[in-house]
Design a protein around this motif. Structure first.
Motif, PDB file in Angstrom:
ATOM      1  N   ASP A 226     -15.042  33.861 -18.871  1.00  0.00           N
ATOM      2  CA  ASP A 226     -14.483  34.607 -17.745  1.00  0.00           C
ATOM      3  C   ASP A 226     -13.028  34.216 -17.531  1.00  0.00           C
ATOM      4  O   ASP A 226     -12.669  33.036 -17.639  1.00  0.00           O
ATOM      5  CB  ASP A 226     -15.267  34.321 -16.456  1.00  0.00           C
ATOM      6  CG  ASP A 226     -16.629  34.989 -16.450  1.00  0.00           C
ATOM      7  OD1 ASP A 226     -16.802  35.982 -17.184  1.00  0.00           O
ATOM      8  OD2 ASP A 226     -17.513  34.523 -15.713  1.00  0.00           O
ATOM      9  N   PHE A 227     -12.203  35.205 -17.213  1.00  0.00           N
ATOM     10  CA  PHE A 227     -10.793  34.958 -16.927  1.00  0.00           C
ATOM     11  C   PHE A 227     -10.477  35.417 -15.508  1.00  0.00           C
ATOM     12  O   PHE A 227     -10.860  36.518 -15.102  1.00  0.00           O
ATOM     13  CB  PHE A 227      -9.897  35.711 -17.918  1.00  0.00           C
ATOM     14  CG  PHE A 227      -9.935  35.155 -19.311  1.00  0.00           C
ATOM     15  CD1 PHE A 227      -8.944  34.293 -19.761  1.00  0.00           C
ATOM     16  CD2 PHE A 227     -10.972  35.483 -20.186  1.00  0.00           C
ATOM     17  CE1 PHE A 227      -8.980  33.774 -21.055  1.00  0.00           C
ATOM     18  CE2 PHE A 227     -11.014  34.974 -21.476  1.00  0.00           C
ATOM     19  CZ  PHE A 227     -10.011  34.113 -21.912  1.00  0.00           C
ATOM     20  N   ARG A 228      -9.801  34.563 -14.774  1.00  0.00           N
ATOM     21  CA  ARG A 228      -9.315  34.931 -13.442  1.00  0.00           C
ATOM     22  C   ARG A 228      -7.797  34.774 -13.447  1.00  0.00           C
ATOM     23  O   ARG A 228      -7.284  33.658 -13.580  1.00  0.00           O
ATOM     24  CB  ARG A 228      -9.930  34.039 -12.368  1.00  0.00           C
ATOM     25  CG  ARG A 228     -11.426  34.237 -12.159  1.00  0.00           C
ATOM     26  CD  ARG A 228     -11.893  33.474 -10.931  1.00  0.00           C
ATOM     27  NE  ARG A 228     -13.299  33.696 -10.647  1.00  0.00           N
ATOM     28  CZ  ARG A 228     -13.919  33.289  -9.530  1.00  0.00           C
ATOM     29  NH1 ARG A 228     -13.211  32.631  -8.606  1.00  0.00           N
ATOM     30  NH2 ARG A 228     -15.189  33.521  -9.335  1.00  0.00           N
ATOM     31  N   PHE A 229      -7.100  35.901 -13.302  1.00  0.00           N
ATOM     32  CA  PHE A 229      -5.648  35.880 -13.345  1.00  0.00           C
ATOM     33  C   PHE A 229      -5.048  35.919 -11.944  1.00  0.00           C
ATOM     34  O   PHE A 229      -5.719  36.257 -10.975  1.00  0.00           O
ATOM     35  CB  PHE A 229      -5.139  37.045 -14.179  1.00  0.00           C
ATOM     36  CG  PHE A 229      -5.516  36.951 -15.640  1.00  0.00           C
ATOM     37  CD1 PHE A 229      -5.207  35.814 -16.367  1.00  0.00           C
ATOM     38  CD2 PHE A 229      -6.179  37.987 -16.286  1.00  0.00           C
ATOM     39  CE1 PHE A 229      -5.539  35.703 -17.708  1.00  0.00           C
ATOM     40  CE2 PHE A 229      -6.516  37.890 -17.625  1.00  0.00           C
ATOM     41  CZ  PHE A 229      -6.197  36.748 -18.340  1.00  0.00           C
ATOM     42  N   HIS A 230      -3.771  35.578 -11.862  1.00  0.00           N
ATOM     43  CA  HIS A 230      -3.055  35.477 -10.579  1.00  0.00           C
ATOM     44  C   HIS A 230      -3.830  34.569  -9.626  1.00  0.00           C
ATOM     45  O   HIS A 230      -3.985  34.874  -8.435  1.00  0.00           O
ATOM     46  CB  HIS A 230      -2.855  36.868  -9.965  1.00  0.00           C
ATOM     47  CG  HIS A 230      -2.066  37.794 -10.840  1.00  0.00           C
ATOM     48  ND1 HIS A 230      -0.740  37.597 -11.143  1.00  0.00           N
ATOM     49  CD2 HIS A 230      -2.442  38.923 -11.513  1.00  0.00           C
ATOM     50  CE1 HIS A 230      -0.318  38.561 -11.948  1.00  0.00           C
ATOM     51  NE2 HIS A 230      -1.322  39.380 -12.189  1.00  0.00           N
ATOM     52  N   ALA A 231      -4.288  33.467 -10.166  1.00  0.00           N
ATOM     53  CA  ALA A 231      -5.098  32.520  -9.391  1.00  0.00           C
ATOM     54  C   ALA A 231      -4.414  31.150  -9.393  1.00  0.00           C
ATOM     55  O   ALA A 231      -4.242  30.536 -10.448  1.00  0.00           O
ATOM     56  CB  ALA A 231      -6.500  32.412  -9.986  1.00  0.00           C
ATOM     57  N   GLU A 232      -4.039  30.693  -8.212  1.00  0.00           N
ATOM     58  CA  GLU A 232      -3.457  29.371  -8.069  1.00  0.00           C
ATOM     59  C   GLU A 232      -4.394  28.489  -7.263  1.00  0.00           C
ATOM     60  O   GLU A 232      -5.044  28.943  -6.317  1.00  0.00           O
ATOM     61  CB  GLU A 232      -2.091  29.449  -7.384  1.00  0.00           C
ATOM     62  CG  GLU A 232      -1.025  30.111  -8.229  1.00  0.00           C
ATOM     63  CD  GLU A 232       0.376  29.745  -7.761  1.00  0.00           C
ATOM     64  OE1 GLU A 232       0.635  28.543  -7.549  1.00  0.00           O
ATOM     65  OE2 GLU A 232       1.191  30.660  -7.602  1.00  0.00           O
ATOM     66  N   PHE A 233      -4.442  27.216  -7.628  1.00  0.00           N
ATOM     67  CA  PHE A 233      -5.294  26.278  -6.919  1.00  0.00           C
ATOM     68  C   PHE A 233      -4.918  26.199  -5.438  1.00  0.00           C
ATOM     69  O   PHE A 233      -3.749  26.126  -5.082  1.00  0.00           O
ATOM     70  CB  PHE A 233      -5.153  24.870  -7.525  1.00  0.00           C
ATOM     71  CG  PHE A 233      -6.048  24.616  -8.685  1.00  0.00           C
ATOM     72  CD1 PHE A 233      -7.407  24.409  -8.497  1.00  0.00           C
ATOM     73  CD2 PHE A 233      -5.546  24.571  -9.964  1.00  0.00           C
ATOM     74  CE1 PHE A 233      -8.241  24.152  -9.576  1.00  0.00           C
ATOM     75  CE2 PHE A 233      -6.363  24.316 -11.041  1.00  0.00           C
ATOM     76  CZ  PHE A 233      -7.723  24.115 -10.841  1.00  0.00           C
TER      77      PHE A 233
END
Length: 449
Positions: A226-233
């Protein structure tokens, strides 16, 4: 001429430092090398070597599934022992560490197993308190994984710790989209982990050819990553059951068993005392050097990842060789950074040399692009719908090959030989005049249209 304890003092016994120390000693220099951890550096101890062995282990997952089509009856399910693979890999690391150490010793290099810092243009201070002097000092301390400054970051691991896990995590979140992130995503996915990869942007493997990296993304998603983009911690919280809940921007929280940071690397210049000798750093903390690897202090040089030029082991080795030959061997030369081949040991692997299509269009204007999009014979018989892609970028007027990029089984092995042709400036006609080696995947290099 000043009288020094050593002609050369090397700080850091990774690939670049070891090569520079060994060759300088072979040229007759009196050399010492300080290493606070283990001889071999990132590549041998906690990088490309143990990682590649894990990649080999992961490939068996698909090979065993495919074996039935090739006449082999393999028991289902096949039992995989992570501790056995992990311990065998670490044992191999120990062997190579010993070989590196023996090489230095056999060449008369004095090994100091402690931290060393710069305390002047020609002076080094050891952790034991001893101070030594050297005509030249070479910094080869490499880089370390970057860790995001989010709440709960202490609950995550980096690639350094991945080789020592007690067990394969059932669920793992990998932060980053570079080669380390994608390689470990493939490894853990094949070992049975549920892998989620998150990235601050929507681009993976920045700097690689767009068509090739898009193909990897497609295949990786089909494999279940799975890829989650535009994701910052935003934070990591550890529950009483030991599970980690990760919150991030633009996505719902996710609970996993392990979080791995693969968000870049930072030069190991902190606390090294470089300011005492007037050694300048760039805005990322890397040592500024000229074409001969000399810093802003005439007696201090640097090679490898600490300079943040090209973070590849073979490049560090060449920089160490050039330094030693130039300073002590009477054979001055410099490293040629053009057309350096690189690979990503993902599943499947990808490799490239020279300019990408976008880079070539920007620099050259008009280019011709040739492609081959095919299924490897092995994948066809196995019933695996996974397509390889080879891509050649040529200068329009001359036909000179300025870039070669591929994804598919054994791509790095194939590209190494093909990179010679690109480095030599050969043309598409030169490839076309070469008879295909059939049946092979590599023959597609001379059949592209």
């Amino acid at each position: 001429m000043a009288d020094y304890d050593y002609d050369l003092f090397v700080i850091g016994a990774g690939s670049g430092g070891v090569r520079a120390a060994r060759v300088s000693a072979a040229h007759g220099a009196k050399v010492a090398i300080a290493e606070e951890y283990r001889v071999g550096g990132t590549c041998v101890i906690r990088g490309c070597v143990p990682k590649k062995l894990l990649v080999y282990g992961a490939h068996f997952a698909e090979d065993l599934r495919d074996a039935k089509q090739f006449g082999w009856d393999v028991p289902e399910p096949c039992n995989f022992s992570w501790p056995r693979l992990r311990d065998n890999v670490l044992r191999e690391v120990d062997r190579i560490n010993g070989a590196y150490t023996a090489t230095l010793t056999n060449h008369g290099v004095e090994i100091l197993e402690e931290r060393a810092t710069v305390s002047g243009p020609n002076q080094v201070t050891l952790a034991s308190g001893r101070t030594v002097t050297a005509g030249r000092i070479l910094i080869a301390v490499g880089a370390r994984p970057a860790i995001p400054a989010c709440p709960g970051h202490e609950h995550g691991i980096t690639s350094n710790e991945a080789f020592h896990l007690d067990a394969v995590p059932k669920r793992i979140l990998i932060a980053g989209a570079g080669y380390i992130a994608n390689e470990f995503a493939g490894i853990f996915n094949e070992f049975g982990s549920k892998v989620t990869l998150i990235n601050r942007t929507d681009v993976i493997l920045r700097g690689y050819d767009e068509s090739i990296r898009d193909r990897l993304l497609q295949i990786s998603m089909l494999k279940g990553i799975d890829f989650r983009f535009h994701a910052e911690f935003e934070g990591i919280e550890k529950g009483e059951d030991g599970c980690l809940t990760v919150t991030m921007s633009n996505h719902e929280p996710i609970t996993v068993d392990c979080v791995m940071f693969a968000t870049g690397r930072v030069p190991n210049t902190d606390g090294l005392g470089l300011e005492t000798a007037g050694v300048a750093l760039d805005d990322k903390g890397a040592i500024k050097v000229d074409e001969d690897s000399r810093s802003t202090c005439d007696s201090i040089y640097a090679v490898g990842d600490v300079t943040n030029r090209v973070q590849l082991t073979p490049v560090a080795i060449r920089e160490g060789q050039a330094f030693a030959d130039t300073q002590f061997g009477g054979k001055p030369h410099r490293v040629d950074y053009e057309n350096i081949p690189a690979a990503v040991f993902s599943h499947p692997p990808m490799a490239g040399v020279g300019m990408t299509e976008a880079q070539a269009k920007t620099k050259l204007g008009s280019v011709k692009v040739y492609q081959s999009d095919f299924r490897a014979m092995k994948n066809v018989l196995a019933g695996r719908n996974e397509r390889a892609l080879y891509k050649m970028i040529c200068e329009s007027e001359t036909g000179r090959v300025v870039g070669l990029h591929m994804i598919g089984p054994d791509s790095p092995e194939i590209l190494q030989a093909a990179a010679i042709a690109v480095k030599a400036g050969l043309t598409k006609d030169d490839f076309d005049r070469t008879v295909a080696l059939h049946p092979s995947m590599a023959e597609e290099l001379v059949l592209m249209r």
